[in-house]
Structures are given as C-alpha cells and as structure tokens.
Design a protein around this motif. Structure first.
Motif, PDB file in Angstrom:
ATOM      1  N   LEU A   1       0.846  -1.200   0.000  1.00  9.21           N
ATOM      2  CA  LEU A   1       0.000   0.000   0.000  1.00  9.21           C
ATOM      3  C   LEU A   1       0.880   1.249   0.000  1.00  9.21           C
ATOM      4  O   LEU A   1       2.082   1.176   0.247  1.00  9.21           O
ATOM      5  CB  LEU A   1      -0.893   0.030   1.250  1.00  9.21           C
ATOM      6  CG  LEU A   1      -1.914  -1.078   1.429  1.00  9.21           C
ATOM      7  CD1 LEU A   1      -2.518  -1.021   2.828  1.00  9.21           C
ATOM      8  CD2 LEU A   1      -3.022  -0.990   0.372  1.00  9.21           C
ATOM      9  N   ARG A   2       0.259   2.401  -0.210  1.00  8.88           N
ATOM     10  CA  ARG A   2       0.963   3.671  -0.062  1.00  8.88           C
ATOM     11  C   ARG A   2       1.194   3.968   1.420  1.00  8.88           C
ATOM     12  O   ARG A   2       0.492   3.454   2.294  1.00  8.88           O
ATOM     13  CB  ARG A   2       0.169   4.808  -0.710  1.00  8.88           C
ATOM     14  CG  ARG A   2       0.165   4.760  -2.236  1.00  8.88           C
ATOM     15  CD  ARG A   2      -0.769   5.817  -2.805  1.00  8.88           C
ATOM     16  NE  ARG A   2      -0.329   7.172  -2.477  1.00  8.88           N
ATOM     17  CZ  ARG A   2       0.428   7.919  -3.288  1.00  8.88           C
ATOM     18  NH1 ARG A   2       0.822   7.444  -4.452  1.00  8.88           N
ATOM     19  NH2 ARG A   2       0.767   9.146  -2.946  1.00  8.88           N
ATOM     20  N   TYR A   3       2.170   4.835   1.695  1.00 11.97           N
ATOM     21  CA  TYR A   3       2.539   5.081   3.090  1.00 11.97           C
ATOM     22  C   TYR A   3       1.592   6.022   3.828  1.00 11.97           C
ATOM     23  O   TYR A   3       1.708   6.161   5.046  1.00 11.97           O
ATOM     24  CB  TYR A   3       3.968   5.624   3.158  1.00 11.97           C
ATOM     25  CG  TYR A   3       4.990   4.552   2.865  1.00 11.97           C
ATOM     26  CD1 TYR A   3       5.164   3.470   3.725  1.00 11.97           C
ATOM     27  CD2 TYR A   3       5.754   4.588   1.704  1.00 11.97           C
ATOM     28  CE1 TYR A   3       6.073   2.479   3.451  1.00 11.97           C
ATOM     29  CE2 TYR A   3       6.670   3.602   1.427  1.00 11.97           C
ATOM     30  CZ  TYR A   3       6.834   2.546   2.302  1.00 11.97           C
ATOM     31  OH  TYR A   3       7.735   1.553   2.022  1.00 11.97           O
ATOM     32  N   ASP A   4       0.678   6.657   3.113  1.00 15.69           N
ATOM     33  CA  ASP A   4      -0.285   7.503   3.821  1.00 15.69           C
ATOM     34  C   ASP A   4      -1.464   6.702   4.369  1.00 15.69           C
ATOM     35  O   ASP A   4      -2.374   7.263   4.965  1.00 15.69           O
ATOM     36  CB  ASP A   4      -0.787   8.640   2.926  1.00 15.69           C
ATOM     37  CG  ASP A   4      -1.359   8.161   1.599  1.00 15.69           C
ATOM     38  OD1 ASP A   4      -1.532   6.937   1.424  1.00 15.69           O
ATOM     39  OD2 ASP A   4      -1.626   9.025   0.730  1.00 15.69           O
ATOM     40  N   ASP A   5      -1.437   5.391   4.188  1.00 18.67           N
ATOM     41  CA  ASP A   5      -2.519   4.535   4.674  1.00 18.67           C
ATOM     42  C   ASP A   5      -2.006   3.653   5.824  1.00 18.67           C
ATOM     43  O   ASP A   5      -1.887   2.440   5.694  1.00 18.67           O
ATOM     44  CB  ASP A   5      -3.061   3.672   3.528  1.00 18.67           C
ATOM     45  CG  ASP A   5      -4.361   2.956   3.889  1.00 18.67           C
ATOM     46  OD1 ASP A   5      -4.836   3.130   5.039  1.00 18.67           O
ATOM     47  OD2 ASP A   5      -4.881   2.220   3.041  1.00 18.67           O
ATOM     48  N   VAL A   6      -1.726   4.279   6.962  1.00 22.53           N
ATOM     49  CA  VAL A   6      -1.231   3.521   8.122  1.00 22.53           C
ATOM     50  C   VAL A   6      -2.279   2.529   8.598  1.00 22.53           C
ATOM     51  O   VAL A   6      -1.970   1.380   8.938  1.00 22.53           O
ATOM     52  CB  VAL A   6      -0.833   4.485   9.268  1.00 22.53           C
ATOM     53  CG1 VAL A   6      -0.281   3.705  10.460  1.00 22.53           C
ATOM     54  CG2 VAL A   6       0.201   5.497   8.782  1.00 22.53           C
ATOM     55  N   ALA A   7      -3.538   2.953   8.612  1.00 19.16           N
ATOM     56  CA  ALA A   7      -4.613   2.055   9.048  1.00 19.16           C
ATOM     57  C   ALA A   7      -4.721   0.845   8.134  1.00 19.16           C
ATOM     58  O   ALA A   7      -4.952  -0.285   8.593  1.00 19.16           O
ATOM     59  CB  ALA A   7      -5.938   2.812   9.085  1.00 19.16           C
ATOM     60  N   GLY A   8      -4.549   1.053   6.832  1.00 22.41           N
ATOM     61  CA  GLY A   8      -4.590  -0.065   5.898  1.00 22.41           C
ATOM     62  C   GLY A   8      -3.464  -1.048   6.137  1.00 22.41           C
ATOM     63  O   GLY A   8      -3.671  -2.275   6.106  1.00 22.41           O
ATOM     64  N   TYR A   9      -2.259  -0.531   6.385  1.00 22.74           N
ATOM     65  CA  TYR A   9      -1.132  -1.412   6.710  1.00 22.74           C
ATOM     66  C   TYR A   9      -1.416  -2.218   7.978  1.00 22.74           C
ATOM     67  O   TYR A   9      -1.118  -3.419   8.051  1.00 22.74           O
ATOM     68  CB  TYR A   9       0.148  -0.596   6.887  1.00 22.74           C
ATOM     69  CG  TYR A   9       0.959  -0.428   5.626  1.00 22.74           C
ATOM     70  CD1 TYR A   9       1.805  -1.431   5.179  1.00 22.74           C
ATOM     71  CD2 TYR A   9       0.893   0.748   4.892  1.00 22.74           C
ATOM     72  CE1 TYR A   9       2.563  -1.278   4.029  1.00 22.74           C
ATOM     73  CE2 TYR A   9       1.641   0.919   3.738  1.00 22.74           C
ATOM     74  CZ  TYR A   9       2.480  -0.102   3.310  1.00 22.74           C
ATOM     75  OH  TYR A   9       3.222   0.048   2.161  1.00 22.74           O
ATOM     76  N   ALA A  10      -1.987  -1.563   8.978  1.00 15.90           N
ATOM     77  CA  ALA A  10      -2.303  -2.259  10.222  1.00 15.90           C
ATOM     78  C   ALA A  10      -3.328  -3.364   9.982  1.00 15.90           C
ATOM     79  O   ALA A  10      -3.213  -4.472  10.532  1.00 15.90           O
ATOM     80  CB  ALA A  10      -2.821  -1.264  11.260  1.00 15.90           C
ATOM     81  N   GLU A  11      -4.324  -3.086   9.150  1.00 15.68           N
ATOM     82  CA  GLU A  11      -5.336  -4.092   8.837  1.00 15.68           C
ATOM     83  C   GLU A  11      -4.715  -5.287   8.113  1.00 15.68           C
ATOM     84  O   GLU A  11      -5.012  -6.450   8.433  1.00 15.68           O
ATOM     85  CB  GLU A  11      -6.435  -3.459   7.979  1.00 15.68           C
ATOM     86  CG  GLU A  11      -7.562  -4.413   7.616  1.00 15.68           C
ATOM     87  CD  GLU A  11      -8.635  -3.755   6.774  1.00 15.68           C
ATOM     88  OE1 GLU A  11      -9.340  -4.480   6.037  1.00 15.68           O
ATOM     89  OE2 GLU A  11      -8.762  -2.511   6.839  1.00 15.68           O
ATOM     90  N   LEU A  12      -3.840  -5.013   7.143  1.00 18.76           N
ATOM     91  CA  LEU A  12      -3.191  -6.104   6.416  1.00 18.76           C
ATOM     92  C   LEU A  12      -2.330  -6.952   7.349  1.00 18.76           C
ATOM     93  O   LEU A  12      -2.350  -8.188   7.287  1.00 18.76           O
ATOM     94  CB  LEU A  12      -2.319  -5.549   5.294  1.00 18.76           C
ATOM     95  CG  LEU A  12      -3.003  -5.035   4.035  1.00 18.76           C
ATOM     96  CD1 LEU A  12      -1.951  -4.562   3.042  1.00 18.76           C
ATOM     97  CD2 LEU A  12      -3.877  -6.101   3.399  1.00 18.76           C
ATOM     98  N   THR A  13      -1.555  -6.296   8.195  1.00 15.64           N
ATOM     99  CA  THR A  13      -0.661  -7.017   9.098  1.00 15.64           C
ATOM    100  C   THR A  13      -1.437  -7.931  10.036  1.00 15.64           C
ATOM    101  O   THR A  13      -0.995  -9.046  10.353  1.00 15.64           O
ATOM    102  CB  THR A  13       0.205  -6.023   9.903  1.00 15.64           C
ATOM    103  OG1 THR A  13       0.992  -5.248   8.983  1.00 15.64           O
ATOM    104  CG2 THR A  13       1.128  -6.739  10.861  1.00 15.64           C
ATOM    105  N   ARG A  14      -2.626  -7.486  10.465  1.00 11.52           N
ATOM    106  CA  ARG A  14      -3.468  -8.307  11.347  1.00 11.52           C
ATOM    107  C   ARG A  14      -4.095  -9.485  10.604  1.00 11.52           C
ATOM    108  O   ARG A  14      -4.318 -10.542  11.188  1.00 11.52           O
ATOM    109  CB  ARG A  14      -4.586  -7.457  11.958  1.00 11.52           C
ATOM    110  CG  ARG A  14      -4.160  -6.512  13.043  1.00 11.52           C
ATOM    111  CD  ARG A  14      -5.376  -5.965  13.786  1.00 11.52           C
ATOM    112  NE  ARG A  14      -6.341  -5.328  12.884  1.00 11.52           N
ATOM    113  CZ  ARG A  14      -6.322  -4.041  12.571  1.00 11.52           C
ATOM    114  NH1 ARG A  14      -5.379  -3.264  13.078  1.00 11.52           N
ATOM    115  NH2 ARG A  14      -7.239  -3.524  11.764  1.00 11.52           N
TER     116      ARG A  14
END
Length: 410
Positions: A250-263
């Motif tokens: 994902l792009r780096y402005d989507d911290v919430a998206g990264y957190a969702e993917l990691t979970r």
C-alpha cells in the motif's frame, strides 16, 4: 582532533552490472560526504538523496558545514557523535526535520560514524552494539518481474548463480521488449498474476529458495495501484507459498490499511523505505502496521535505523534494511543491520556496478547466501582518486517516479 573540512562528492557511473536491471536503467548518481580532520583521517558517508536529487545535496552539506567545523575532541573517549548530529538536526528543524534535510544528514552522520570508527580502530557495528552475529541472511534485490515468464526464470537463475539463496521481485510483470507494464485490472487479475508467479517459482526452484515480493505501491498510480481490498486478497492467496515478506502493498499515507493487512495475513507485511525519520516509523510501530520494518541508514541515519529496530522489537517485529544506495550507503545499512538483534535479512544489490564495488572493496562478502560481518575499522569504505576521476558527475542520471511529462528512460 578537530574537523577541518567537509565536502560533497557527486559521482555518476554505470547503475549495475546486472543484465536484468541495466536494461531498464543504465546510469546512476551517488552523493558522498567526506569529513576530514587535522590528523588527516577522513570519514566517508553517503545519502540516498544522491540517487534522486544529487544537485541538492551540496547545498544542505554546505548549510551544515559550520556546525561540523566547530567540532573538536574527536579522539577523546567522551566524544559524543550523537550530540553533534542533534545540533545539526536542531539547526534545520523547521525545514529539514523530514525529507531531504533528514536524508542528507544521514550521509553526514554516516561519515561521522566512519570517522569515529577509524579513530578508535573499531568497525561501526561495534560502536553501536557489543555483540553481533558473524553473518546474516541476504537476498538479491531483483527489481521488475520480466515478461515473458521464461525471462523471469532466467533472471532468478542468474541471482542464485551469484550465490544468493533468496530473491526479491516486483509485483506485476514488465515487458522485456517494450519496458512497459503488462496491464492487470481488478482484484482477481492481481491475485491471478501473483499466484501464477509464485507457483511458477516454487515449482521451478523449490521451497528452499527464499522468495520475497515487492508491491512498489509507495509510488504507483492509476489502475496498478492497490487498495486494502486488493492487497488483502493478494496476500491471502499467497499465504501457501512461504514468502519471507511482502513489501509495500500500500501507499505510506494509509497507516490504518497497513495495520489491517498485518493483522489479517500470515505473510509478514514490510515497508518503510520512503520514511525519513524515527518519528514517521513510530506511527507504524504504534499501530503494529509493519511486521518487518525497512529503515534505510542512508535515508534516516545509522542511529535512526537502530532506534527503529528497537521500536519494532518491543512488538516482537523485525527489521530488514532497505539498501539501494551506492556502495557506501549499502555498508551503512550492513553495519546497522549487524548491530540489531532483530534483523531478519539484508538487501544486497546483485552484480553491483563500480559505484558499489569500488567503494566497498573487500568489506562486503557473501558466502552461502549470507553476508559476512565486516570487521575493519569504520564502515570499511574508500573513495580512491581513481574512482573519483573515473566517474565524474553527469546531471540527468537521477532516479524518479515517472509521471506524465517526466518519464524516466535512463
């Protein structure tokens, strides 16, 4: 011992000897920083900003030069390198706290670590940590996945033939003839492309070959850019293939998206190469948004790299240095990696060009797919007069993310 001179050296040379990468980019630039003392000892560092915007680097170095010329006592046991770096960071706090200023400071800091290591007769990793392993796993950073797939297999065979046991490739495919992306549109097309690639590689090279994939979504635009739904579907489908990690989904402005993917996925989600400060990484650490953080010691500094590793170790996460700088910047990352107990794997430019090999010399050694610990004083790098003369700076060889009106064909 005091500092008497600070200078920037800009160089341009062949990007790589890797035939699978040189077809896309033939030239690269590097920005080195030299710090000289009245005892004749010279520290050498590199900023990754020199790969993207080399002309800007001397401006920042010259801006900070007076702070460095005020430094004395380098040979004292109580000399505090971090205090000197803090002074420079305070000096340009309003305009250089992140981005270009922080990245150039990483090169200056690298030169200071190299200088102090030489003065004390210790490798930089020993200045950072009392103990470190004798070797670390390494991977060949392979860039685009070429099309047709016969080219992809030849490319991976080439890297394995160099002694690597793990390879990282980009998401999607790039046509070897036209150098354009093979288009994929929609979630299912993205899933089919990456699963087909992973299946081919596993069937050909077996489970023992390390496989890493890179979405490059930090700078993609248009229909090739993934959202959380697409990235989640791709990573879920790739779970049976035993990836070491998946970078930049994902792009780096989507911290919430990264957190969702990691979970939501068993594949370690990696990222961080565009983040230039410890504070930027903290936003991802606080949200458990990376399973593997990828700091670059030539982008946010050697000390910043170690701080990021500590941040993520508290959550049981690992680091894997990003290292696509020239030879000095790669060694900054190698030393930082050896100083951190939670280093997973080290990125290495395969079949590296002269702006790598002539700078790191014998200090970078690969054996059985692992990078060996460098144990010479400082960073183990050298800029000879021959290298300086052979690769004069040539404007226009920089890297950038192509957009309409500015398309990279170098």
């Amino acid at each position: 011992m005091r500092i008497v001179d600070v200078r920037t050296v800009l160089l341009t040379g062949p990007c790589t000897h890797d035939p699978w990468l040189s077809v896309f980019k033939q030239s690269r630039s590097a920005a080195l920083v030299e710090i000289e003392t009245d005892a004749g000892v010279v520290g050498l560092g590199e900023t990754y900003a020199g790969y993207f915007f080399p002309e800007s680097v001397p401006l920042v170095v010259d801006y900070l030069r007076p702070v460095l010329l005020a430094v004395d006592g380098l040979d004292r046991d109580d000399f505090d390198l971090r205090e000197v770096v803090a002074r420079m960071r305070t000096c340009f706090q309003y305009w250089g706290r992140v981005g270009l200023g922080a990245a150039v400071l990483a090169g200056i800091e690298g030169a200071l670590w190299d200088l102090v290591g030489k003065v004390r007769g210790l490798p930089v990793h020993r200045l950072l940590a009392d103990e470190s392993p004798t070797s670390l796993p390494a991977y060949a950073t392979g860039g685009p996945s070429p099309w047709p797939t016969d080219d992809l297999l030849r490319k991976v065979e080439f890297y394995l033939g160099l002694g690597f046991r793990a390879v990282k490739l980009s998401s999607g495919y790039l046509d070897s003839a036209s150098r354009d992306e093979v288009p994929t549109t929609g979630v299912q097309a993205a899933v089919d492309t990456e699963v087909g690639k992973a299946t081919l590689l596993r069937d050909t090279f077996g489970a023992e070959a390390g496989l890493l994939l890179d979405g490059h979504m930090g700078h993609r635009e248009g229909p090739q850019r993934w959202d959380v739904e697409t990235a989640g579907a791709v990573l879920h489908a790739l779970e049976p293939f035993g990836l070491t990690f998946f970078e930049e989904p994902l792009r780096y402005d989507d911290v919430a998206g990264y957190a969702e993917l990691t979970r939501s996925t068993a594949i370690p989600v990696a990222g961080g190469e565009q983040l230039s400060t410890v504070g930027e990484f903290a936003a991802f650490a606080d949200r458990d948004a990376f399973a593997v953080a990828q700091p670059d010691a030539a982008w946010l500094g050697i000390d910043g790299f170690v701080h990021v590793a500590t941040q993520f170790s508290r959550n049981g996460c690992q680091v894997a240095p990003h290292a696509w700088c020239g030879g000095v910047g790669v060694m900054q990352n190698v030393h930082a990696a050896f100083a951190c107990p939670n280093t997973l794997i080290v990125e290495i430019p395969p079949a590296a060009g002269p702006l790598h090999t002539e700078l790191w010399g014998d200090s970078l050694r690969l054996q059985d797919g692992r990078v060996l610990r460098p144990d010479v004083p400082g960073l183990g790098v050298e800029l000879t007069e021959e290298t300086r003369a052979a690769y004069p700076f040539r404007p226009g060889a920089e890297e950038f993310s192509s957009v309409p009106g500015k398309v990279m064909r170098s």
